[in-house]
Design an enzyme around this catalytic site. Sequence first.
Site, PDB file in Angstrom:
ATOM      1  N   GLY A  74       0.842  -1.102  -0.051  1.00 35.89           N
ATOM      2  CA  GLY A  74      -0.301   0.106   0.059  1.00 35.89           C
ATOM      3  C   GLY A  74       0.830   1.363   0.092  1.00 35.89           C
ATOM      4  O   GLY A  74       1.742   1.254   0.725  1.00 35.89           O
TER       5      GLY A  74
ATOM      6  N   GLY B 157      -0.493   4.500   0.450  1.00 46.45           N
ATOM      7  CA  GLY B 157      -1.654   5.498   0.764  1.00 46.45           C
ATOM      8  C   GLY B 157      -0.894   6.081   2.023  1.00 46.45           C
ATOM      9  O   GLY B 157       0.172   5.978   2.354  1.00 46.45           O
TER      10      GLY B 157
ATOM     11  N   ALA C 145      -1.312   5.202   5.159  1.00 47.45           N
ATOM     12  CA  ALA C 145      -1.094   4.337   6.291  1.00 47.45           C
ATOM     13  C   ALA C 145       0.179   3.800   5.708  1.00 47.45           C
ATOM     14  O   ALA C 145       1.373   3.760   6.567  1.00 47.45           O
ATOM     15  CB  ALA C 145      -1.997   3.173   6.551  1.00 47.45           C
TER      16      ALA C 145
ATOM     17  N   CYS D  64      -7.822  12.849   0.657  1.00 43.96           N
ATOM     18  CA  CYS D  64      -8.947  13.981   1.071  1.00 43.96           C
ATOM     19  C   CYS D  64      -8.903  15.426   0.371  1.00 43.96           C
ATOM     20  O   CYS D  64      -9.789  16.072   0.411  1.00 43.96           O
ATOM     21  CB  CYS D  64      -8.351  14.360   2.570  1.00 43.96           C
TER      22      CYS D  64
ATOM     23  N   ALA E  98      -1.457  -2.362   4.158  1.00 43.94           N
ATOM     24  CA  ALA E  98      -2.209  -1.133   4.250  1.00 43.94           C
ATOM     25  C   ALA E  98      -2.788  -1.076   3.153  1.00 43.94           C
ATOM     26  O   ALA E  98      -2.744   0.115   2.256  1.00 43.94           O
ATOM     27  CB  ALA E  98      -1.000  -0.014   4.486  1.00 43.94           C
TER      28      ALA E  98
ATOM     29  N   GLU F 145     -29.852  11.593  -0.527  1.00 40.37           N
ATOM     30  CA  GLU F 145     -29.488  10.856   0.609  1.00 40.37           C
ATOM     31  C   GLU F 145     -30.690  10.128   0.888  1.00 40.37           C
ATOM     32  O   GLU F 145     -31.577  10.177   0.974  1.00 40.37           O
ATOM     33  CB  GLU F 145     -29.257  11.760   1.787  1.00 40.37           C
TER      34      GLU F 145
ATOM     35  N   THR G 219      -1.710  -8.789  13.253  1.00 43.75           N
ATOM     36  CA  THR G 219      -2.657  -9.409  12.794  1.00 43.75           C
ATOM     37  C   THR G 219      -2.510 -10.985  13.472  1.00 43.75           C
ATOM     38  O   THR G 219      -1.968 -11.150  14.397  1.00 43.75           O
ATOM     39  CB  THR G 219      -2.521  -9.778  11.353  1.00 43.75           C
TER      40      THR G 219
END
Lengths: 420, 159
Positions: free
Chosen positions: A7, A9, A11, A42, A103, A168, A261
């Site tokens: 990953g 991103g 994380a 974001c 991640a 919504e 984990t």
Amino acid sequence: MRFVIIGNGAAGNAAAETIRKYDENAEIIMFSSEAFPEYSACALPDYISGWIPRSHLFLKDYDDYKHKQIKIEWGQSVTEIDTVNKQVITEKGMTKYDKLIIASGSRAFIPPINGVNLSGNFVIKSVSDVDRIIEHEPSQVVVVGSGNIGVEAAEALEIRGCKVTLIELLGRVMPKAFDAKASALLYKILTNNNIRVLTDEKVLEVKGLKQVEELVTNRRNIPCDTVIWTVGVRQNVELAQKSGISIGKLGGIKVNSRMETSQQDIYACGDCIESIDLLTGQPALSLLWPNAKRQAQVAALNCLGKPTEYEGSVNIIVEEIYDTLCVSIGFTEEMLSGRDFQVIENGNERFYYRIVISNGLIVGWQSIGISNGIGTILALIKTRTPIAEVKRVWQNSDLVAKVPWYLTAGNFLFHEFSSI
Amino acid sequence: MNKRLIIHAEKCNGCGICELVCALSHSKQWHPSLSCIKITADEERHLYFPTVCAQCIEPLCSTACLMNVIQKDVETGLTVRDELSCIGCRACETTCPFSGCTYDYIDGKVVNCNLCQGDPVCVKYCPNGALEFASIEGAAAFKRHDSARYRLIEIFPEG
């Protein structure tokens, strides 16, 4: 020691940076399924609106990985984790690990209804999604789902010049973040800015010949050329599950407070995990950028042999919508239904707040139009400081001089909200 | 740089001069809402307390930042922002327990106290001696500050 991170991103990068910060010599290998350097998901709506240029989305450039001695494999998805031989497998080959950090994040969800495969249906998760949206030249847009991404997308597209309808399913805007009163204020802000907001409305299908032409709900047909689906995400846990790693009841990878984990030497963090709610101690899904970074930091520290406990996640939503700061922290009144709670609320149309209290502790905050003092409320929530204690200090001029931040919090809790 | 702002709150009378000169100094605006130092006031009880960025060792704002623009400066130990990269999302402002950062609504970015490159104007202009710029080693007032702050960030022991 070789650390492999799946990953690229929030994380994945926070984990890599934490490892590098404490260990100059660690070998770090990252696998990124996308070919982009780290970017802030974001900030995608800010690019859609035109507030920032595309280049501003990226938090690293390709060279940054080299400078930090991070080896990164671009556009490579890990297809298997061989826990016996401690290696990860991609289409290009195998890479051994001493410690593995998963991640893998999450992906945006589109419900399997008619018409979602037509050109003109989009999600907002990746830079490539937004590139496609902009290339499509949206004009009449329907945004489905009024969570934080949906509301931001609606605003961004309206500012861009589109005619926007926000739909919504539940009875109010941002129903998981705001109770009725705060939500109503947000509804007004959106509608005052020419966004049509439809609540209690369900999307049945999307219609069109070769591209999106119309969206059909249980109440009406809406002509449109673009549908943005912001109805939720699905966690990328399939790889972990396939490898025999335990998945929690809520669907995320199960980890303990050290981000371990069920498999030795394998950690997980970010959107793909099930975390523990800081307040209740129960499993929770709190898929937010700051949580991902903190979990990754904890995972990395534990990988490095520095035992660190994760304190738990808190839901914190911060939205600036048409220059109005809308904040939701912790539990809404609705989430506590069936249990004992009180609400303190105050304000008017421009400045409104409510504090949700349970067992003498602050467990939730919602505000529209307030910016000062929220951090202290958040800190009181996280440290589980009883309201009685805040009052004890607040009432005493000598004590509050030593912890002056309690004054702002006390004003929200105990004072008539008189001046801003 | 091991000097920090030390606040002697009991000497503050809420005059607000620190806010004005701070705003003027870095935003060129005579507007207290743009100040990095803020007076928390209780007018009824005549209580006034300046609050400013605590330069936390493990800043909560840095974790909250949605663009990862907040870091600790290795040399000065201060919490610094890459202001060009800030998008003004205000997540940091919302997260700081100490009202330590300020939203500059003119530039659309969030800023925090940078001690004016070693010569803080608020200290210079405070008429009441409520602000001191001094070494933190051994400063009793600073130790009190720190333990007060721990009440709000006790779950991050390194902070």
